[in-house]
Design a protein around this motif. Sequence first.
Motif, PDB file in Angstrom:
ATOM      1  N   GLY A   1       0.818  -1.206   0.000  1.00  0.00           N
ATOM      2  CA  GLY A   1       0.000   0.000   0.000  1.00  0.00           C
ATOM      3  C   GLY A   1       0.853   1.258   0.000  1.00  0.00           C
ATOM      4  O   GLY A   1       0.542   2.238  -0.688  1.00  0.00           O
ATOM      5  N   LEU A   2       1.950   1.215   0.753  1.00  0.00           N
ATOM      6  CA  LEU A   2       2.844   2.373   0.797  1.00  0.00           C
ATOM      7  C   LEU A   2       3.486   2.621  -0.566  1.00  0.00           C
ATOM      8  O   LEU A   2       3.625   3.774  -1.004  1.00  0.00           O
ATOM      9  CB  LEU A   2       3.920   2.157   1.859  1.00  0.00           C
ATOM     10  CG  LEU A   2       4.897   3.320   2.067  1.00  0.00           C
ATOM     11  CD1 LEU A   2       4.162   4.575   2.508  1.00  0.00           C
ATOM     12  CD2 LEU A   2       5.960   2.936   3.095  1.00  0.00           C
ATOM     13  N   ALA A   3       3.875   1.546  -1.246  1.00  0.00           N
ATOM     14  CA  ALA A   3       4.461   1.695  -2.580  1.00  0.00           C
ATOM     15  C   ALA A   3       3.454   2.308  -3.548  1.00  0.00           C
ATOM     16  O   ALA A   3       3.791   3.190  -4.349  1.00  0.00           O
ATOM     17  CB  ALA A   3       4.927   0.333  -3.104  1.00  0.00           C
ATOM     18  N   PHE A   4       2.206   1.862  -3.475  1.00  0.00           N
ATOM     19  CA  PHE A   4       1.140   2.412  -4.319  1.00  0.00           C
ATOM     20  C   PHE A   4       0.934   3.889  -4.009  1.00  0.00           C
ATOM     21  O   PHE A   4       0.876   4.741  -4.904  1.00  0.00           O
ATOM     22  CB  PHE A   4      -0.145   1.620  -4.059  1.00  0.00           C
ATOM     23  CG  PHE A   4      -1.306   1.976  -4.946  1.00  0.00           C
ATOM     24  CD1 PHE A   4      -1.666   1.167  -6.002  1.00  0.00           C
ATOM     25  CD2 PHE A   4      -2.056   3.116  -4.703  1.00  0.00           C
ATOM     26  CE1 PHE A   4      -2.754   1.486  -6.815  1.00  0.00           C
ATOM     27  CE2 PHE A   4      -3.148   3.446  -5.497  1.00  0.00           C
ATOM     28  CZ  PHE A   4      -3.490   2.622  -6.561  1.00  0.00           C
ATOM     29  N   LEU A   5       0.834   4.212  -2.706  1.00  0.00           N
ATOM     30  CA  LEU A   5       0.578   5.585  -2.276  1.00  0.00           C
ATOM     31  C   LEU A   5       1.699   6.532  -2.731  1.00  0.00           C
ATOM     32  O   LEU A   5       1.427   7.612  -3.275  1.00  0.00           O
ATOM     33  CB  LEU A   5       0.430   5.607  -0.757  1.00  0.00           C
ATOM     34  CG  LEU A   5      -0.030   6.885  -0.058  1.00  0.00           C
ATOM     35  CD1 LEU A   5      -0.565   6.548   1.339  1.00  0.00           C
ATOM     36  CD2 LEU A   5       1.088   7.908   0.099  1.00  0.00           C
ATOM     37  N   LEU A   6       2.944   6.119  -2.508  1.00  0.00           N
ATOM     38  CA  LEU A   6       4.069   6.983  -2.873  1.00  0.00           C
ATOM     39  C   LEU A   6       4.160   7.172  -4.387  1.00  0.00           C
ATOM     40  O   LEU A   6       4.483   8.269  -4.870  1.00  0.00           O
ATOM     41  CB  LEU A   6       5.369   6.401  -2.331  1.00  0.00           C
ATOM     42  CG  LEU A   6       5.506   6.416  -0.804  1.00  0.00           C
ATOM     43  CD1 LEU A   6       6.807   5.741  -0.378  1.00  0.00           C
ATOM     44  CD2 LEU A   6       5.442   7.838  -0.257  1.00  0.00           C
ATOM     45  N   SER A   7       3.871   6.116  -5.138  1.00  0.00           N
ATOM     46  CA  SER A   7       3.885   6.228  -6.592  1.00  0.00           C
ATOM     47  C   SER A   7       2.779   7.162  -7.065  1.00  0.00           C
ATOM     48  O   SER A   7       2.989   8.004  -7.953  1.00  0.00           O
ATOM     49  CB  SER A   7       3.710   4.847  -7.224  1.00  0.00           C
ATOM     50  OG  SER A   7       3.593   4.940  -8.629  1.00  0.00           O
ATOM     51  N   TRP A   8       1.604   7.025  -6.471  1.00  0.00           N
ATOM     52  CA  TRP A   8       0.468   7.892  -6.807  1.00  0.00           C
ATOM     53  C   TRP A   8       0.821   9.362  -6.571  1.00  0.00           C
ATOM     54  O   TRP A   8       0.603  10.212  -7.435  1.00  0.00           O
ATOM     55  CB  TRP A   8      -0.714   7.470  -5.942  1.00  0.00           C
ATOM     56  CG  TRP A   8      -1.987   8.239  -6.143  1.00  0.00           C
ATOM     57  CD1 TRP A   8      -2.330   9.432  -5.582  1.00  0.00           C
ATOM     58  CD2 TRP A   8      -3.084   7.860  -6.977  1.00  0.00           C
ATOM     59  NE1 TRP A   8      -3.575   9.818  -5.992  1.00  0.00           N
ATOM     60  CE2 TRP A   8      -4.062   8.874  -6.843  1.00  0.00           C
ATOM     61  CE3 TRP A   8      -3.356   6.768  -7.788  1.00  0.00           C
ATOM     62  CZ2 TRP A   8      -5.287   8.822  -7.506  1.00  0.00           C
ATOM     63  CZ3 TRP A   8      -4.571   6.708  -8.462  1.00  0.00           C
ATOM     64  CH2 TRP A   8      -5.518   7.716  -8.317  1.00  0.00           C
ATOM     65  N   LEU A   9       1.368   9.644  -5.390  1.00  0.00           N
ATOM     66  CA  LEU A   9       1.728  11.015  -5.050  1.00  0.00           C
ATOM     67  C   LEU A   9       2.856  11.525  -5.933  1.00  0.00           C
ATOM     68  O   LEU A   9       2.831  12.682  -6.393  1.00  0.00           O
ATOM     69  CB  LEU A   9       2.131  11.080  -3.577  1.00  0.00           C
ATOM     70  CG  LEU A   9       2.480  12.461  -3.005  1.00  0.00           C
ATOM     71  CD1 LEU A   9       1.318  13.426  -3.170  1.00  0.00           C
ATOM     72  CD2 LEU A   9       2.860  12.326  -1.532  1.00  0.00           C
ATOM     73  N   ALA A  10       3.841  10.665  -6.205  1.00  0.00           N
ATOM     74  CA  ALA A  10       4.961  11.069  -7.055  1.00  0.00           C
ATOM     75  C   ALA A  10       4.490  11.414  -8.463  1.00  0.00           C
ATOM     76  O   ALA A  10       5.006  12.366  -9.087  1.00  0.00           O
ATOM     77  CB  ALA A  10       6.006   9.950  -7.106  1.00  0.00           C
ATOM     78  N   ASN A  11       3.514  10.671  -8.978  1.00  0.00           N
ATOM     79  CA  ASN A  11       2.978  10.969 -10.304  1.00  0.00           C
ATOM     80  C   ASN A  11       2.355  12.357 -10.336  1.00  0.00           C
ATOM     81  O   ASN A  11       2.570  13.141 -11.276  1.00  0.00           O
ATOM     82  CB  ASN A  11       1.926   9.930 -10.701  1.00  0.00           C
ATOM     83  CG  ASN A  11       2.517   8.557 -10.933  1.00  0.00           C
ATOM     84  OD1 ASN A  11       3.696   8.423 -11.224  1.00  0.00           O
ATOM     85  ND2 ASN A  11       1.700   7.529 -10.795  1.00  0.00           N
ATOM     86  N   LEU A  12       1.561  12.672  -9.311  1.00  0.00           N
ATOM     87  CA  LEU A  12       0.919  13.981  -9.249  1.00  0.00           C
ATOM     88  C   LEU A  12       1.958  15.097  -9.172  1.00  0.00           C
ATOM     89  O   LEU A  12       1.859  16.106  -9.879  1.00  0.00           O
ATOM     90  CB  LEU A  12      -0.002  14.044  -8.027  1.00  0.00           C
ATOM     91  CG  LEU A  12      -1.250  13.159  -8.051  1.00  0.00           C
ATOM     92  CD1 LEU A  12      -1.897  13.129  -6.676  1.00  0.00           C
ATOM     93  CD2 LEU A  12      -2.243  13.654  -9.096  1.00  0.00           C
ATOM     94  N   VAL A  13       2.952  14.904  -8.310  1.00  0.00           N
ATOM     95  CA  VAL A  13       3.995  15.922  -8.142  1.00  0.00           C
ATOM     96  C   VAL A  13       4.787  16.084  -9.435  1.00  0.00           C
ATOM     97  O   VAL A  13       5.118  17.214  -9.839  1.00  0.00           O
ATOM     98  CB  VAL A  13       4.928  15.546  -6.973  1.00  0.00           C
ATOM     99  CG1 VAL A  13       6.127  16.477  -6.914  1.00  0.00           C
ATOM    100  CG2 VAL A  13       4.159  15.586  -5.648  1.00  0.00           C
ATOM    101  N   ALA A  14       5.090  14.981 -10.105  1.00  0.00           N
ATOM    102  CA  ALA A  14       5.874  15.046 -11.335  1.00  0.00           C
ATOM    103  C   ALA A  14       5.136  15.823 -12.424  1.00  0.00           C
ATOM    104  O   ALA A  14       5.742  16.617 -13.154  1.00  0.00           O
ATOM    105  CB  ALA A  14       6.201  13.635 -11.821  1.00  0.00           C
ATOM    106  N   VAL A  15       3.832  15.597 -12.536  1.00  0.00           N
ATOM    107  CA  VAL A  15       3.050  16.310 -13.549  1.00  0.00           C
ATOM    108  C   VAL A  15       3.044  17.806 -13.256  1.00  0.00           C
ATOM    109  O   VAL A  15       3.248  18.641 -14.156  1.00  0.00           O
ATOM    110  CB  VAL A  15       1.614  15.757 -13.601  1.00  0.00           C
ATOM    111  CG1 VAL A  15       0.712  16.651 -14.446  1.00  0.00           C
ATOM    112  CG2 VAL A  15       1.613  14.342 -14.159  1.00  0.00           C
ATOM    113  N   ILE A  16       2.812  18.164 -11.993  1.00  0.00           N
ATOM    114  CA  ILE A  16       2.803  19.583 -11.615  1.00  0.00           C
ATOM    115  C   ILE A  16       4.193  20.196 -11.838  1.00  0.00           C
ATOM    116  O   ILE A  16       4.317  21.323 -12.336  1.00  0.00           O
ATOM    117  CB  ILE A  16       2.382  19.754 -10.148  1.00  0.00           C
ATOM    118  CG1 ILE A  16       0.940  19.270  -9.941  1.00  0.00           C
ATOM    119  CG2 ILE A  16       2.517  21.204  -9.707  1.00  0.00           C
ATOM    120  CD1 ILE A  16      -0.095  20.042 -10.703  1.00  0.00           C
TER     121      ILE A  16
END
Length: 214
Positions: free
Chosen positions: A35-50
Amino acid sequence: MVLDLVVIGTAVTLGPLHNSAFILLLSSRRGVRQGLAFLLSWLANLVAVIACVLLLTGGKPPARHSAPSTAVLAAKVALGLALVVYGAHRHRRPPRPHGPPRWTARIDNASPATAAGLAWLLQPWALVGAGAATAVDANLSTLADWLALTAYCLLATLSLIAMEMYAVWAPAVANARLNALRSWLAQHQEQLVVTLALLTGLWLTARSIAELVA
């Protein structure tokens, strides 16, 4: 910008597809780590796009009614209309019984890397694109805009953060309640997808058209 980011972030975090997948990950062996890997990847994707958007704009919003500003608003109108059309299509099509995706049978043996990749695949990219188009108006010389962008990324990840923390602090209770939530999401998935797509799409379309003609 702030109000649009709140609407988009809320729509992202309430999406039933990634929340159901996340609950499955938490229920598996080594669920908290996956779950942590999923969460961090999800957040990293959002940050990377911004971050990509801010690199392109240099942290300065385009002048009002300039060609770049008009192009961004037109893109938001297109994304809004696409969401409305998608929601209307999902609403009108006859209900089709379908089982869980095939990958759910292999979830117990999934690695953290697989969980991270799943987060990328399940991200609602139309909404993420709308958030990116909205971030074009951010002015990085002001603290308020920094806070707004940070809050947007956290809001879009809020459901995952809450479930991850619940699974860490009360694993026995969390497992039963989160699986009950997953069952409810599965029963109401179509209604949720349609509602979120239509409401967000109408909001983006109306707001962007109003800014274009103002």
